[in-house]
Design a protein around this motif. Structure first.
Motif, PDB file in Angstrom:
ATOM      1  N   LEU A  52      29.028  38.723  39.780  1.00 39.49           N
ATOM      2  CA  LEU A  52      29.741  39.823  40.398  1.00 39.49           C
ATOM      3  C   LEU A  52      31.010  39.284  41.020  1.00 39.49           C
ATOM      4  O   LEU A  52      30.965  38.472  41.934  1.00 39.49           O
ATOM      5  CB  LEU A  52      28.864  40.467  41.477  1.00 39.49           C
ATOM      6  CG  LEU A  52      29.478  41.612  42.270  1.00 39.49           C
ATOM      7  CD1 LEU A  52      29.739  42.797  41.347  1.00 39.49           C
ATOM      8  CD2 LEU A  52      28.535  42.020  43.390  1.00 39.49           C
ATOM      9  N   GLY A  53      32.157  39.705  40.489  1.00 38.61           N
ATOM     10  CA  GLY A  53      33.432  39.352  41.091  1.00 38.61           C
ATOM     11  C   GLY A  53      33.642  40.232  42.311  1.00 38.61           C
ATOM     12  O   GLY A  53      33.124  41.345  42.387  1.00 38.61           O
ATOM     13  N   MET A  54      34.405  39.742  43.271  1.00 43.59           N
ATOM     14  CA  MET A  54      34.624  40.488  44.512  1.00 43.59           C
ATOM     15  C   MET A  54      36.092  40.835  44.671  1.00 43.59           C
ATOM     16  O   MET A  54      36.950  39.996  44.426  1.00 43.59           O
ATOM     17  CB  MET A  54      34.178  39.653  45.712  1.00 43.59           C
ATOM     18  CG  MET A  54      32.691  39.388  45.758  1.00 43.59           C
ATOM     19  SD  MET A  54      31.701  40.880  45.893  1.00 43.59           S
ATOM     20  CE  MET A  54      32.144  41.448  47.515  1.00 43.59           C
ATOM     21  N   PRO A  55      36.381  42.061  45.110  1.00 44.95           N
ATOM     22  CA  PRO A  55      37.770  42.434  45.354  1.00 44.95           C
ATOM     23  C   PRO A  55      38.247  41.914  46.708  1.00 44.95           C
ATOM     24  O   PRO A  55      37.485  41.865  47.672  1.00 44.95           O
ATOM     25  CB  PRO A  55      37.730  43.963  45.346  1.00 44.95           C
ATOM     26  CG  PRO A  55      36.354  44.295  45.837  1.00 44.95           C
ATOM     27  CD  PRO A  55      35.463  43.194  45.315  1.00 44.95           C
ATOM     28  N   VAL A  64      41.860  31.144  46.713  1.00 38.10           N
ATOM     29  CA  VAL A  64      41.592  31.597  45.344  1.00 38.10           C
ATOM     30  C   VAL A  64      42.709  31.093  44.444  1.00 38.10           C
ATOM     31  O   VAL A  64      43.896  31.184  44.794  1.00 38.10           O
ATOM     32  CB  VAL A  64      41.528  33.145  45.279  1.00 38.10           C
ATOM     33  CG1 VAL A  64      41.362  33.622  43.854  1.00 38.10           C
ATOM     34  CG2 VAL A  64      40.398  33.676  46.156  1.00 38.10           C
ATOM     35  N   ARG A  65      42.343  30.549  43.295  1.00 41.66           N
ATOM     36  CA  ARG A  65      43.317  30.100  42.295  1.00 41.66           C
ATOM     37  C   ARG A  65      43.795  31.296  41.484  1.00 41.66           C
ATOM     38  O   ARG A  65      43.013  32.190  41.174  1.00 41.66           O
ATOM     39  CB  ARG A  65      42.706  29.062  41.365  1.00 41.66           C
ATOM     40  CG  ARG A  65      42.277  27.772  42.035  1.00 41.66           C
ATOM     41  CD  ARG A  65      43.427  26.971  42.568  1.00 41.66           C
ATOM     42  NE  ARG A  65      44.414  26.732  41.527  1.00 41.66           N
ATOM     43  CZ  ARG A  65      45.575  26.117  41.712  1.00 41.66           C
ATOM     44  NH1 ARG A  65      45.897  25.680  42.896  1.00 41.66           N
ATOM     45  NH2 ARG A  65      46.420  25.946  40.725  1.00 41.66           N
ATOM     46  N   HIS A 121      36.341  35.573  41.073  1.00 44.90           N
ATOM     47  CA  HIS A 121      35.062  35.080  40.561  1.00 44.90           C
ATOM     48  C   HIS A 121      35.037  33.573  40.736  1.00 44.90           C
ATOM     49  O   HIS A 121      35.819  32.854  40.122  1.00 44.90           O
ATOM     50  CB  HIS A 121      34.879  35.440  39.078  1.00 44.90           C
ATOM     51  CG  HIS A 121      33.571  34.960  38.559  1.00 44.90           C
ATOM     52  ND1 HIS A 121      33.445  33.777  37.880  1.00 44.90           N
ATOM     53  CD2 HIS A 121      32.329  35.483  38.649  1.00 44.90           C
ATOM     54  CE1 HIS A 121      32.170  33.589  37.550  1.00 44.90           C
ATOM     55  NE2 HIS A 121      31.477  34.618  38.020  1.00 44.90           N
ATOM     56  N   SER A 122      34.192  33.116  41.632  1.00 40.30           N
ATOM     57  CA  SER A 122      34.000  31.684  41.881  1.00 40.30           C
ATOM     58  C   SER A 122      35.297  30.961  42.235  1.00 40.30           C
ATOM     59  O   SER A 122      35.547  29.852  41.770  1.00 40.30           O
ATOM     60  CB  SER A 122      33.348  31.017  40.673  1.00 40.30           C
ATOM     61  OG  SER A 122      32.074  31.563  40.436  1.00 40.30           O
ATOM     62  N   ALA A 177      28.762  33.185  49.634  1.00 41.53           N
ATOM     63  CA  ALA A 177      29.819  32.578  48.834  1.00 41.53           C
ATOM     64  C   ALA A 177      31.194  32.839  49.423  1.00 41.53           C
ATOM     65  O   ALA A 177      32.104  32.042  49.273  1.00 41.53           O
ATOM     66  CB  ALA A 177      29.753  33.083  47.395  1.00 41.53           C
ATOM     67  N   LEU A 178      31.331  33.967  50.089  1.00 43.07           N
ATOM     68  CA  LEU A 178      32.630  34.312  50.683  1.00 43.07           C
ATOM     69  C   LEU A 178      32.881  33.604  51.998  1.00 43.07           C
ATOM     70  O   LEU A 178      33.992  33.553  52.467  1.00 43.07           O
ATOM     71  CB  LEU A 178      32.719  35.829  50.902  1.00 43.07           C
ATOM     72  CG  LEU A 178      32.831  36.653  49.629  1.00 43.07           C
ATOM     73  CD1 LEU A 178      32.775  38.137  49.970  1.00 43.07           C
ATOM     74  CD2 LEU A 178      34.100  36.326  48.879  1.00 43.07           C
TER      75      LEU A 178
END
Length: 87
Positions: free
Chosen positions: A3-6, A28-29, A46-47, A85-86
Motif C-alpha cells: 500500500l503506497g501512502m499519499p 522520499v526519493r 512506496h518504501s 513505516a511512516l
C-alpha cells in the motif's frame, strides 16, 4: 499486498523530498517519477520512493479514501505496519 501512502512535498533537494504524511515527515526519493514534482504537490510513496504525483483534481478524494480506510481498519496489523513505516 503493498500500500503506497499519499503525502505532500514540503521540501525539495535534488531528487529527494521531505514529505508530510498526516504530520509525520519522511525523506522520499523522486528518481522514478515520470513527471516533475514541486513543493506542495501530493505524491504516492512506496518504501521511500515516490511512484506518482497525484493530480490536483484527485488529491481531496485520494486523502479522503485513505483516511476512511485507515479509520475502518482500526487495529488492523496492516495499518499498524503502515503507521510504523511512516515514523
Amino acid at each position: 499486498m503493498c500500500l503506497g501512502m499519499p503525502g505532500q512535498i514540503i521540501e525539495l533537494e535534488n531528487n529527494a523530498a521531505t514529505v508530510d504524511f498526516w504530520g509525520v515527515r519522511k525523506a522520499v526519493r523522486l528518481d522514478d517519477l515520470t513527471e516533475s514534482a514541486v513543493i506542495g504537490d501530493f505524491i504516492i510513496d512506496h518504501s521511500g520512493w515516490a511512484v506518482r504525483v497525484i493530480p490536483p483534481r484527485d488529491v481531496a478524494d485520494t486523502l479522503a479514501l485513505y483516511e476512511m480506510l485507515l479509520c475502518e481498519a482500526g487495529e488492523d496489523p496492516l495499518v499498524r505496519d503502515v503507521c510504523d513505516a511512516l515514523r
